[in-house]
Design a protein around this motif. Structure first.
Motif, PDB file in Angstrom:
ATOM      1  N   MET A 164     -15.275 -31.373  37.429  1.00  0.00           N
ATOM      2  CA  MET A 164     -16.703 -31.313  37.079  1.00  0.00           C
ATOM      3  C   MET A 164     -17.258 -29.909  37.314  1.00  0.00           C
ATOM      4  SD  MET A 164     -19.192 -32.924  35.839  1.00  0.00           S
ATOM      5  CE  MET A 164     -19.123 -34.713  35.941  1.00  0.00           C
ATOM      6  N   GLU A 168     -15.611 -28.298  33.470  1.00  0.00           N
ATOM      7  CA  GLU A 168     -16.730 -28.630  32.580  1.00  0.00           C
ATOM      8  C   GLU A 168     -17.286 -27.365  31.915  1.00  0.00           C
ATOM      9  OE1 GLU A 168     -18.167 -31.291  31.433  1.00  0.00           O
ATOM     10  OE2 GLU A 168     -20.232 -30.742  30.976  1.00  0.00           O
ATOM     11  N   SER A 206     -15.183 -29.059  26.246  1.00  0.00           N
ATOM     12  CA  SER A 206     -14.820 -28.617  27.597  1.00  0.00           C
ATOM     13  C   SER A 206     -13.407 -29.049  27.975  1.00  0.00           C
ATOM     14  CB  SER A 206     -15.809 -29.194  28.610  1.00  0.00           C
ATOM     15  OG  SER A 206     -15.553 -30.564  28.777  1.00  0.00           O
ATOM     16  N   ARG A 208     -12.696 -30.312  30.726  1.00  0.00           N
ATOM     17  CA  ARG A 208     -12.815 -31.612  31.389  1.00  0.00           C
ATOM     18  C   ARG A 208     -12.652 -32.745  30.365  1.00  0.00           C
ATOM     19  NH1 ARG A 208     -16.353 -35.327  33.585  1.00  0.00           N
ATOM     20  NH2 ARG A 208     -18.020 -34.770  32.167  1.00  0.00           N
ATOM     21  N   THR A 467     -19.052 -27.494  26.349  1.00  0.00           N
ATOM     22  CA  THR A 467     -18.974 -27.096  27.758  1.00  0.00           C
ATOM     23  C   THR A 467     -20.368 -27.182  28.385  1.00  0.00           C
ATOM     24  OG1 THR A 467     -19.215 -24.834  27.007  1.00  0.00           O
ATOM     25  CG2 THR A 467     -17.009 -25.512  27.654  1.00  0.00           C
ATOM     26  N   TRP A 470     -22.632 -31.887  30.468  1.00  0.00           N
ATOM     27  CA  TRP A 470     -22.718 -33.141  31.233  1.00  0.00           C
ATOM     28  C   TRP A 470     -24.095 -33.311  31.873  1.00  0.00           C
ATOM     29  CZ3 TRP A 470     -20.157 -37.648  32.036  1.00  0.00           C
ATOM     30  CH2 TRP A 470     -20.485 -38.403  33.167  1.00  0.00           C
TER      31      TRP A 470
END
Ligand code: FAD
Length: 557
Positions: A164, A168, A206, A208, A467, A470
């Motif tokens: 994260m 991310e 991203s 992630r 990216t 979140w």
């Protein structure tokens, strides 16, 4: 028991999932009267719906089954299959309509395909060996498959906090140093694999999201116990969405078609009602709770319209401005079907046309379908379907040298067919022949301008996790107590825009509704992504390093 009215806007996978999970829990501490408002005239399922090919039905048969894009249900999906298992179908449940695809083929222009199947990797060297074996003789430079495996290994063995905090913020493209690697590496591993699940554009998505998703897919491919991939055994609406609607109606859910949410307001921490439009008529929907199951770009439109209200929702809830921030993060992905006289199965699973300029993916569908679907469709002469999705609209093609956006609808069809043939008819084999094509059907969302080019702005794009997005993506349950969000852009464990995420978001929204009204029903289950226990010691070790501010090192000692 007080009856609570719940208004759900959007009849896609998220809206139907929310209606389903809620209806099953009605009567347990709270009664729910559930209304689904859908802007389309007579269709449910949203992007997952089948689309009838106009004027194709002959002699009392069904129309040929077109679609916005073919559907696959990877082995790592848990939420959606769990709901599907509770939709009755003639086979038992709709879950029983899922069939396993046991191969995935990476087709290449003018080169033999790579067919994926492998054993479960236990160590970095296993993973490197598997990936090197798969991608040998593909034009990559020595060491490139190994480098890819190492990068994947890093994600696999990193703790969640590092994913994260660090992954991310990095694009998949930069993480794989794509600019400094061979074209084959970029086509097959950077672009190809990340686009294999949806429109993940490696230049923006991203590490992630793409890393986590690739791991799920690759572990699915090599797991002895999980199928990599599943598909429905017939057209999506016929075998899934129609039985779903029938079941929901039995459970008391009421559907209102041609009714679109326009705007709403928030006052004193509560949604004050939603204005809808049906034909020319505007009216106010008032309910005890509201679930917006709209895709991100539509939700943003509703928010933009609502901004002019005195009870502006953007001022009323801190999570809603984030929807506007992420709404531009969408990409086009649209489907085309080639109906064939003679079936050509190609491979028993998905096809990734890795070096096609339009980033095509596809499937030869009929091999997975029960016979009756095509026998009873069209003029009765169609026996095969190649269904493909176009993900890159900005790279010139091989036939007309034009970008997809600059082509006419007919040119798009010819270009896609040419790219597929170039990838499949290799090494002297001729699997796909022009005179085997009965007809084709391009997504009707792709509207042609009078100048011949394609107009995409009103079609249904797909959300991509850019990216650092979140934090802007909203949770399903907002501070506004009676307002929930359910769609594939909402924060979920699944974390990639797909039907699984839509279903998971809906479950989260339903749990919010249950909590709001003190329902005694069991909340909907939620499952995090599967992280193989085998790598837990690595992740635990990395967690310690992360907590101490140290970089990932990939070693246990
Ligand atoms: C070409 C393509 C192929 C795909 N393939 C797969 C796949 O194989 N596997 C997979 O898991 N995922 C796949 N996806 C992604 C998946 O389809 C979506 O993530 C998922 O269907 C989203 O569901 P949803 O209910 O959140 O949104 P949607 O499907 O967009 O549904 C939203 C609904 O809301 C309605 N609506 C819109 N505005 C309003 C309004 N103002 N008021 C009322 N109703 C409104 C729409 O008409 C629609 O019915 C694919 C996507 C595309 C584009």
């Amino acid at each position: 028991m007080t009856t609570r009215t719940i208004a759900i806007f959007g009849g896609g996978v998220a809206g139907l999932s929310a209606a389903h999970e809620l209806a099953e829990r009605s009567g347990q501490g709270a009664d729910f009267e559930i209304h689904v408002y859908e802007k389309r005239r007579d269709q449910l399922g949203g992007k997952a719906r089948s689309i009838h090919v106009p004027h194709s039905a002959k002699d009392g048969r069904d129309p040929l089954p077109g679609e916005h894009g073919f559907r696959f249900f990877p082995g790592f999906y848990k939420h959606l299959p769990d709901t599907m298992a509770r939709i009755p179908s003639i086979k038992g449940s709709v879950y029983d309509n899922l069939v396993v695809a046991d191969r995935m083929e990476i087709a290449r222009i003018g080169a033999p395909p790579i067919t994926i199947s492998a054993r479960f990797p236990h160590t970095l060297s296993d993973l490197v060996t598997d990936i090197e074996a798969l991608f040998s003789n593909t034009g990559m430079l020595p060491g490139e498959p190994g480098f890819f495996a190492e990068r994947l290994w890093q994600v696999l063995t990193s703790c969640q906090d590092r994913r994260m905090a660090e992954y991310e913020k990095i694009t998949w493209w930069d993480y794989l140093d794509a600019d400094n690697h061979s074209e084959a590496f970029r086509n097959l591993l950077v672009d190809g694999l990340s686009r294999s699940l949806l429109a993940n554009d490696p230049v923006h998505a991203s590490v992630r999201t793409v890393g986590d998703t690739n791991i799920q897919l690759i572990l699915g491919m090599v797991s002895p116990i999980r199928p990599t991939d599943r598909l429905l055994d017939g057209p999506t609406t016929k075998v899934w969405i129609a039985p779903w609607r029938a079941h929901l109606e039995k459970l008391g859910v009421q559907f209102h078609h041609e009714t679109a949410a326009l705007q709403f307001g928030i006052a004193d921490g509560l949604c004050t009602g939603v204005e809808v439009i049906s034909g020319q008529n505007r009216s106010l929907v008032e309910a005890d709770a509201y679930v917006f199951a709209l895709p991100v770009e539509r939700m943003a439109r509703v928010l933009a319209t609502s901004k002019v209200r005195p009870d502006d929702p953007l001022k009323g809830d801190p999570a809603l401005p984030g929807v506007l921030a992420v709404a531009p993060n969408v990409r086009w992905m649209n489907g085309i079907q080639f109906f064939l006289y003679k079936d050509v199965p190609i491979v028993h699973g998905h096809l990734l046309f890795a070096d096609t300029p339009w980033s095509l993916t596809g499937i030869s569908e009929a091999q997975f379908w029960s016979d009756e679907h095509l026998d009873h469709a069209g003029d009765g002469t169609v026996n095969g379907i190649i269904s493909a999705c176009i993900s890159d609209w900005d790279t010139p093609g091989i036939l007309f040298g034009k970008k997809a956006v600059d082509c006419t609808r007919e040119q798009i069809a010819q270009e896609v067919w040419a790219q597929i043939k170039a990838s499949v008819n290799v090494e002297g084999k001729v699997l796909l022949e022009d005179d085997n094509v009965h007809s084709h059907f391009l997504d009707p969302d792709l509207v042609q301008h009078p100048d011949g080019t394609i107009h995409l702005s009103d079609a249904e794009p797909l959300f991509v996790n850019f990216t650092d997005s979140w934090a802007n993506r909203p949770p399903a349950v907002l501070q506004t107590r009676n307002l929930m969000l359910a769609s594939d852009y909402v924060q979920t464990f699944t974390d990639v825009a797909c039907m699984e995420a839509a279903n998971e978001a809906a479950r989260r929204a339903v749990n919010g509704v249950l909590a709001l009204f003190g329902s005694s029903a069991a909340p909907c289950e939620l499952w995090p992504l599967h992280e193989p226990a085998l790598f837990a010691p690595f992740r635990w070790h990395d967690q310690k390093r992360f907590d101490e501010g140290l970089p990932w090192d990939g070693h246990l000692l």
